[in-house]
Design a protein around this motif. Structure first.
Motif, PDB file in Angstrom:
ATOM      1  N   LEU A  66       0.848  -1.167   0.047  1.00  0.00           N
ATOM      2  CA  LEU A  66      -0.049  -0.037  -0.106  1.00  0.00           C
ATOM      3  C   LEU A  66       0.883   1.221  -0.087  1.00  0.00           C
ATOM      4  O   LEU A  66       2.105   1.273   0.780  1.00  0.00           O
ATOM      5  N   ASP A  70      -2.410   5.005  -2.106  1.00  0.00           N
ATOM      6  CA  ASP A  70      -3.435   3.902  -2.106  1.00  0.00           C
ATOM      7  C   ASP A  70      -4.378   4.365  -0.746  1.00  0.00           C
ATOM      8  O   ASP A  70      -5.578   4.097  -0.734  1.00  0.00           O
ATOM      9  N   GLN A 150      -9.422  -4.606  -0.313  1.00  0.00           N
ATOM     10  CA  GLN A 150      -8.384  -3.552   0.093  1.00  0.00           C
ATOM     11  C   GLN A 150      -8.639  -2.794   1.526  1.00  0.00           C
ATOM     12  O   GLN A 150      -7.937  -2.354   2.279  1.00  0.00           O
TER      13      GLN A 150
END
Length: 225
Positions: A66, A70, A150
């Protein structure tokens, strides 16, 4: 076998057993999981589609990393979707939707009491999804669901930063549900904002690379607030 391998690898990523950026060596994973290469490769393809694994030409697969950008994208999108859900769904007009929230919290508490790290983040996300579903807006719910894996990666890192037990985490969500049940959308929105990402944003995100002008301006605003 591919589905079992997928579940096992996903749990290992969310628990930190497989670190962000770690290279996924097929020979080691087949031995570790007790599967052959075809189902393992199918599992890696599924995780690539979910955004948890990245395939590199000639270097094989690795756990996704990440970046600061992000985190900016995932968190801002999550917060906007949750804010819309609260605006549309609180106070709750359909009692059955609130029952779904209570059932999701009960399942979340059950895995917390069992100390089941492998299923904990899944049930934590399902609880948040049940809150979003209070809006009775199927497209909003599906947009939130699309962020699932995510978002759970961010949740895993955030829980590490908080250093709290599973049941302490559950109790924070019980308090959040109580605010939603009280029916004031402004108070519920404030509780959601304060509930979420403060420790992650102010601690772990500084260890990440890949900032952009947008992400750095956003982080500065969050710190100022």
């Amino acid at each position: 076998m591919a589905e079992l391998a997928t579940d096992a690898l996903r749990a290992m990523i969310f628990s930190g057993e497989l670190a962000l950026g770690e290279r996924l060596v097929e020979a080691r994973l087949t031995e570790r999981l007790g599967v052959s290469r075809p189902p393992l490769r199918e599992a890696l393809q599924t995780l690539t589609h979910e955004g948890l694994v990245v395939a590199h030409p000639r270097r094989g697969a690795a756990v996704r990393t990440l970046t600061r950008h992000d985190v900016y994208e995932i968190v801002t999108l999550r917060e906007d979707l949750e804010a819309l859900a609260v605006r549309l769904g609180v106070p709750v007009r359909v009692p059955g939707r609130l029952e779904r929230c209570r059932a999701a919290l009960a399942a979340f508490e059950e895995v917390g009491r069992a100390g089941d790290e492998s299923r904990f983040l899944h049930h934590k996300f399902e609880f948040h999804l049940s809150l979003v579903a209070l809006a009775g807006h199927s497209r909003l719910t599906e947009a939130y669901r699309a962020l699932s894996f995510q978002m759970q990666l961010c949740m895993a890192m955030n829980r590490t930063a908080r250093r709290e037990s599973l049941l302490e985490n559950v109790e924070r969500h019980r308090e959040l549900l109580a605010v939603v049940e009280a029916g004031d959308p402004e108070v519920a929105q404030r509780a959601l904002t304060e509930h979420g990402h403060t420790s992650f944003l102010l601690d772990l995100v500084d260890r990440l690379d890949g900032g952009t002008p947008e992400s750095e301006e956003w982080l500065a605003r969050r710190r100022g607030a």
